[in-house]
Design an enzyme around this catalytic site. Structure first.
Site, PDB file in Angstrom:
ATOM      1  N   GLY A 241       0.832  -1.204   0.000  1.00 24.13           N
ATOM      2  CA  GLY A 241       0.000   0.000   0.000  1.00 24.13           C
ATOM      3  C   GLY A 241       0.859   1.243   0.000  1.00 24.13           C
ATOM      4  O   GLY A 241       1.952   1.258  -0.580  1.00 24.13           O
ATOM      5  N   SER A 242       0.374   2.272   0.684  1.00 21.83           N
ATOM      6  CA  SER A 242       1.044   3.570   0.636  1.00 21.83           C
ATOM      7  C   SER A 242       2.289   3.587   1.531  1.00 21.83           C
ATOM      8  O   SER A 242       2.410   2.798   2.469  1.00 21.83           O
ATOM      9  CB  SER A 242       0.084   4.663   1.109  1.00 21.83           C
ATOM     10  N   GLY A 245       1.203   4.424   5.137  1.00 23.09           N
ATOM     11  CA  GLY A 245       0.632   3.259   5.820  1.00 23.09           C
ATOM     12  C   GLY A 245       1.710   2.272   6.220  1.00 23.09           C
ATOM     13  O   GLY A 245       1.751   1.790   7.361  1.00 23.09           O
ATOM     14  N   GLU A 265       5.483  -3.423   1.144  1.00 24.68           N
ATOM     15  CA  GLU A 265       5.815  -3.020  -0.225  1.00 24.68           C
ATOM     16  C   GLU A 265       5.096  -1.713  -0.450  1.00 24.68           C
ATOM     17  O   GLU A 265       3.867  -1.656  -0.326  1.00 24.68           O
ATOM     18  CB  GLU A 265       5.359  -4.128  -1.187  1.00 24.68           C
ATOM     19  N   CYS A 302       2.407  -1.420  -8.974  1.00 31.12           N
ATOM     20  CA  CYS A 302       3.571  -0.928  -8.240  1.00 31.12           C
ATOM     21  C   CYS A 302       4.792  -0.861  -9.145  1.00 31.12           C
ATOM     22  O   CYS A 302       5.754  -0.172  -8.820  1.00 31.12           O
ATOM     23  CB  CYS A 302       3.844  -1.791  -7.012  1.00 31.12           C
ATOM     24  N   GLU A 391       6.224   8.863  -5.932  1.00 32.89           N
ATOM     25  CA  GLU A 391       5.333   7.995  -6.709  1.00 32.89           C
ATOM     26  C   GLU A 391       3.992   8.694  -6.949  1.00 32.89           C
ATOM     27  O   GLU A 391       3.403   9.253  -6.029  1.00 32.89           O
ATOM     28  CB  GLU A 391       5.071   6.689  -5.942  1.00 32.89           C
TER      29      GLU A 391
HETATM   30  P1  NAP Z   1      -3.190   2.519   2.117  1.00 34.62           P
HETATM   31  O1  NAP Z   1      -3.854   3.798   2.384  1.00 34.62           O
HETATM   32  O2  NAP Z   1      -1.773   2.403   2.500  1.00 34.62           O
HETATM   33  O3  NAP Z   1      -4.056   1.368   2.842  1.00 34.62           O
HETATM   34  C1  NAP Z   1      -3.653  -0.007   2.806  1.00 34.62           C
HETATM   35  C2  NAP Z   1      -4.083  -0.687   4.096  1.00 34.62           C
HETATM   36  O4  NAP Z   1      -3.288  -0.187   5.181  1.00 34.62           O
HETATM   37  C3  NAP Z   1      -5.525  -0.420   4.478  1.00 34.62           C
HETATM   38  O5  NAP Z   1      -6.056  -1.572   5.069  1.00 34.62           O
HETATM   39  C4  NAP Z   1      -5.417   0.704   5.477  1.00 34.62           C
HETATM   40  O6  NAP Z   1      -6.482   0.737   6.403  1.00 34.62           O
HETATM   41  C5  NAP Z   1      -4.124   0.378   6.186  1.00 34.62           C
HETATM   42  N1  NAP Z   1      -3.474   1.600   6.683  1.00 34.62           N
HETATM   43  C6  NAP Z   1      -3.177   2.700   5.972  1.00 34.62           C
HETATM   44  N2  NAP Z   1      -2.604   3.625   6.762  1.00 34.62           N
HETATM   45  C7  NAP Z   1      -2.544   3.086   7.997  1.00 34.62           C
HETATM   46  C8  NAP Z   1      -2.063   3.559   9.257  1.00 34.62           C
HETATM   47  N3  NAP Z   1      -1.520   4.769   9.393  1.00 34.62           N
HETATM   48  N4  NAP Z   1      -2.162   2.740  10.315  1.00 34.62           N
HETATM   49  C9  NAP Z   1      -2.700   1.511  10.193  1.00 34.62           C
HETATM   50  N5  NAP Z   1      -3.168   1.003   9.028  1.00 34.62           N
HETATM   51  C10 NAP Z   1      -3.095   1.787   7.939  1.00 34.62           C
HETATM   52  O7  NAP Z   1      -3.257   2.144   0.579  1.00 34.62           O
HETATM   53  P2  NAP Z   1      -4.477   2.196  -0.455  1.00 34.62           P
HETATM   54  O8  NAP Z   1      -5.744   2.496   0.254  1.00 34.62           O
HETATM   55  O9  NAP Z   1      -4.420   0.963  -1.212  1.00 34.62           O
HETATM   56  O10 NAP Z   1      -4.105   3.365  -1.444  1.00 34.62           O
HETATM   57  C11 NAP Z   1      -3.708   4.649  -1.029  1.00 34.62           C
HETATM   58  C12 NAP Z   1      -2.433   5.032  -1.770  1.00 34.62           C
HETATM   59  O11 NAP Z   1      -1.443   4.025  -1.542  1.00 34.62           O
HETATM   60  C13 NAP Z   1      -2.541   5.090  -3.288  1.00 34.62           C
HETATM   61  O12 NAP Z   1      -3.040   6.304  -3.744  1.00 34.62           O
HETATM   62  C14 NAP Z   1      -1.116   4.838  -3.704  1.00 34.62           C
HETATM   63  O13 NAP Z   1      -0.407   6.052  -3.655  1.00 34.62           O
HETATM   64  C15 NAP Z   1      -0.575   3.912  -2.665  1.00 34.62           C
HETATM   65  N6  NAP Z   1      -0.537   2.499  -3.115  1.00 34.62           N
HETATM   66  C16 NAP Z   1       0.647   2.043  -3.625  1.00 34.62           C
HETATM   67  C17 NAP Z   1       0.725   0.730  -4.052  1.00 34.62           C
HETATM   68  C18 NAP Z   1       1.995   0.198  -4.600  1.00 34.62           C
HETATM   69  O14 NAP Z   1       2.055  -0.982  -4.869  1.00 34.62           O
HETATM   70  N7  NAP Z   1       3.018   0.990  -4.775  1.00 34.62           N
HETATM   71  C19 NAP Z   1      -0.368  -0.124  -3.983  1.00 34.62           C
HETATM   72  C20 NAP Z   1      -1.556   0.363  -3.451  1.00 34.62           C
HETATM   73  C21 NAP Z   1      -1.606   1.689  -3.020  1.00 34.62           C
HETATM   74  P3  NAP Z   1      -7.648   1.839   6.207  1.00 34.62           P
HETATM   75  O15 NAP Z   1      -8.382   1.409   5.008  1.00 34.62           O
HETATM   76  O16 NAP Z   1      -8.452   1.836   7.443  1.00 34.62           O
HETATM   77  O17 NAP Z   1      -6.926   3.130   5.996  1.00 34.62           O
END
Ligand code: NAP
Length: 523
Positions: A241-242, A245, A265, A302, A391
Site C-alpha cells: 500500500g502507501s 501506511g 511493499e 507498483c 510515486e
Molecule cells: P493505504 O492507504 O496504504 O491502505 C492499505 C491498508 O493499510 C488499508 O487496510 C489501510 O487501512 C491500512 N493503513 C493505511 N494507513 C494506515 C495507518 N496509518 N495505520 C494503520 N493502518 C493503515 O493504501 P491504499 O488504500 O491501497 O491506497 C492509497 C495510496 O497508496 C494510493 O493512492 C497509492 O499512492 C498507494 N498504493 C501504492 C501501491 C503500490 O504498490 N506501490 C499499492 C496500493 C496503493 P484503512 O483502510 O483503514 O486506511
C-alpha cells in the site's frame, strides 16, 4: 452465495460492531450492499488467540498436508465462479478480463507454493555430523532447519483484490511457511474479501486443520490494523500500500516490547533507461511499448514506469513526440477508489507545477477516471527537487532529459530505492549500461533489459522488492516462491538423539531432502 457482511474469526461468522462501511463502485460512485461493520480490538484479540492456539499443530503438519491446504484454497476460489468476478469488477472498476486473469494468477500462485512446500528445499536442512575425534576439541552433532515465525498479519492491497489480498501472495507464502494468517481486509473490496475468505475457511475445514489457521477482519487500519500489529501473538506482517501506511505499521511493530518484522511493499517510480542506440533504431516501438505499460490497469501497478531517463538529442525528441501522440489517444480509465483518484489528481497537480506537461490522454467520461499524463524535466531540475521522484499512483510519467552520460549517472545515484529498473539497449549501448549496473544493483530489486516492468512473473527467481521506500526490507521478495523465506527463522539442534529430532533432520532423511551435509549439497 449471499454476502453477509460478517468477519470470519476462525470458522465463526462474526458481525463487526463499529461503524458500517459499504464498498463503492468507482465506475458509478454507487454504494454496494451489504454493510461491513468494522471489528474492534476485542475481535483482534479473539482472532489472535485462535491463531496462537493453532500455531504449534499447524507448523508441524506434514509437507503434504500443508500443500493440500494451498491446493484446496485454489480449488475453492475457482468454485466461486462468476460471482467472485462480478463482485470484484463492481468493487474495483477493473475490467472482467483483468479480474479473470488475476484469479488465474492467484490460484496458480497458491499451487506454486503448494509445489514449493512439497519439495521441502525451503527447510534449508544443514547437517554437520559429530566429529568425536576432532583435535583439539571434538565437534558436536549440529543440525539446522527453518521453522515458521508464528501468526502473520496480512493487509490486503487495493490494487490486486485477488492476487495480493485475502488469499494472495502474502497469505500463500505465510501459510506455506507454516504460519497461521489473520487478514485485515482492504475497505475497497470487502465483498470480494468475504467471498475469498469463506473459500479459505472452507479449505481449512476440508483439510481438517485447526480453525485458527485463518481469520478475516474488517475495520480501520488505525484501530484493527494497529491492534493486530501490536498483539504479542503476531510475529510478522505483510503489507502492500502507501508509504505512509507502511511506515506507520513499521513504527508500531518496532515500538512493541518484542519488535517484529514488517514486510511492507510501498512506493516506486521504476526508472526506464532509453540508451542512444535503442532510441535511434526503434524509437517507435519503444514509444508504443512505454505507453502501453504506463496505461495498463490505469497505471495502478507498483511496477508502473513512472520515470524515463535518457540523454537529450534528436532520437529522444522523436521518442517524446511519438509517445505523446500515443498517449493522447489513450482513453481515461476508472481508478480503484475515489481516494486513489483524488491522490492521483493531487500528484499530477504537483508535477504540473514543477515540470513541463508534454501530453494528456483522452478526458474522463465518468467518475474517478485517470487521464494519462506525460511530463518532462531537465536532469538538473530533477536533482534539485525531491517532489519530482515521488510515486504518483496511476498513469503519469516523467521524462528526465540528461545533457550527457554524467547526468544520467547523477540522476541514477539520486534515485530512491526501486522495485525495478529497466534498460532499453542495443549492442552499441552495452558499455553505457554496464557502467550504470553497480549503482542500479544498489537501487532496485529487479533489473530488466528490453522489456517493460509491468507484469511480475510468479516463479522461483522473481524478486519483487528493493531498498526503501520500495519496501521496508530489501532482503526479501513479496512475489515468487522465495517469499516464503520472510516468515521463517533457523533453529539449530545440537546433539539430539535421533528419536527426538524432527523428521527433516533425522539421520535416515525420511523426507528425502537435499541437505547441506558437511558443507556439500546432496544430490
Ligand atoms: P493505504 O492507504 O496504504 O491502505 C492499505 C491498508 O493499510 C488499508 O487496510 C489501510 O487501512 C491500512 N493503513 C493505511 N494507513 C494506515 C495507518 N496509518 N495505520 C494503520 N493502518 C493503515 O493504501 P491504499 O488504500 O491501497 O491506497 C492509497 C495510496 O497508496 C494510493 O493512492 C497509492 O499512492 C498507494 N498504493 C501504492 C501501491 C503500490 O504498490 N506501490 C499499492 C496500493 C496503493 P484503512 O483502510 O483503514 O486506511
Amino acid at each position: 452465495m449471499t454476502l453477509t457482511g460478517n468477519m470470519l474469526i476462525g470458522q465463526h461468522a462474526t458481525p463487526g460492531t463499529r461503524e458500517a462501511v459499504r464498498a463503492i463502485n468507482p465506475a458509478t460512485n454507487a454504494a454496494l450492499e451489504p454493510a461491513y461493520h468494522g471489528g474492534t480490538t476485542e475481535h483482534v484479540a479473539q482472532a489472535c488467540a485462535l491463531a496462537w492456539s493453532a500455531f504449534d499443530s499447524y507448523r508441524e503438519t506434514s509437507l503434504a498436508a500443508r500443500a493440500e491446504l494451498l491446493d484446496t484454497i485454489a480449488s475453492e476460489i475457482e468454485a466461486l465462479g462468476d460471482e467472485l468476478i462480478e463482485r470484484a469488477v463492481a468493487e474495483t472498476g477493473l475490467a472482467h478480463a483483468r479480474i479473470q486473469g488475476e484469479r488465474g494468477r492467484t490460484c496458480q500462485q497458491l499451487r506454486t507454493f503448494a509445489r514449493t512446500v512439497r519439495a521441502g528445499e525451503w527447510l534449508d536442512v544443514r547437517v554437520d555430523p559429530a566429529q568425536p575425534d576432532r583435535q583439539p576439541l571434538p565437534r558436536a552433532d549440529l543440525r539446522q532447519r527453518q521453522v515458521p515465525l508464528g501468526p502473520v498479519a496480512v493487509f490486503g492491497a487495493s490494487n490486486f483484490p485477488l492476487a495480493f489480498s485475502v488469499a494472495g501472495g502474502d497469505t500463500a507464502s505465510a501459510l506455506a511457511a507454516g504460519c497461521p494468517v489473520i487478514v485485515k481486509a482492504h475497505g475497497a473490496h470487502p465483498g470480494t474479501s468475504e467471498l475469498v475468505g469463506r473459500a479459505v475457511a472452507r479449505a481449512v475445514k476440508h483439510c481438517d486443520l485447526p480453525e485458527g489457521v485463518f481469520s478475516l477482519l474488517y475495520g480501520s487500519g488505525r484501530e484493527v490494523g494497529i491492534a493486530l500489529v501490536t498483539d504479542p501473538r503476531i510475529k510478522a506482517v505483510g503489507f502492500t500500500g502507501s508509504q505512509s501506511g507502511g511506515i506507520a505499521l513499521c513504527q508500531a511493530a518496532q515500538a512493541r516490547p518484542e519488535p517484529i518484522p514488517v514486510y511492507a511493499e510501498m512506493s516506486a517510480v521504476n526508472p526506464v533507461y532509453l540508451f542512444a542506440g535503442a532510441l535511434k533504431t526503434r524509437g517507435e516501438a519503444l514509444a508504443q511499448g512505454f505507453v502501453t505499460s504506463l496505461t495498463l490497469g490505469a497505471g495502478q501497478f507498483c511496477t508502473n514506469p513512472g520515470l524515463v531517463i535518457a540523454v537529450q538529442g534528436a532520437a529522444l525528441e522523436r521518442f517524446i513526440s511519438l509517445a505523446s501522440e500515443h498517449l493522447k489517444e489513450r482513453p481515461a480509465q476508472t481508478m480503484l477508489t475515489p481516494g486513489i483518484f483524488n491522490a492521483y489528481e493531487t500528484g499530477v497537480g504537483t508535477l504540473a507545477e514543477h515540470a513541463q506537461r508534454l501530453a494528456s490522454g483522452l478526458a474522463a467520461q465518468g467518475p474517478n477516471q485517470c487521464q494519462a499524463q506525460l511530463f518532462t524535466t531537465r536532469a538538473q531540475d530533477f536533482l534539485a527537487n525531491p517532489r519530482l521522484q515521488a510515486e504518483i499512483f496511476g498513469a503519469a510519467s516523467l521524462v528526465v532529459q540528461c545533457a550527457n552520460d554524467d547526468e544520467v549517472r547523477q540522476v541514477t545515484e539520486h534515485l530512491e530505492g526501486q522495485l525495478t529498473a529497466t534498460l532499453h539497449l542495443d549492442d552499441s549501448d552495452i558499455e553505457h549500461a554496464r557502467a550504470l549496473l553497480p549503482t542500479l544493483e544498489r537501487k532496485a530489486g529487479r533489473l530488466l533489459v528490453n522489456s517493460w516492468p509491468t507484469g511480475v512473473e510468479v516463479c522461483d527467481a522473481m524478486v519483487h522488492g528493493g531498498p526503501f521506500p520500495a519496501t521496508s526490507d530489501s532482503r526479501s521478495t513479496s512475489v515468487g516462491t522465495a517469499a516464503i523465506l520472510r516468515f521463517l527463522r533457523p533453529v539449530c539442534y545440537q546433539d539430539f538423539p535421533d528419536s527426538l529430532l524432527p523428521d527433516a533432520l533425522k539421520h535416515s532423511n525420511p523426507l528425502a531432502l537435499r541437505r547441506l551435509l558437511d558443507g556439500l549439497r546432496e544430490a
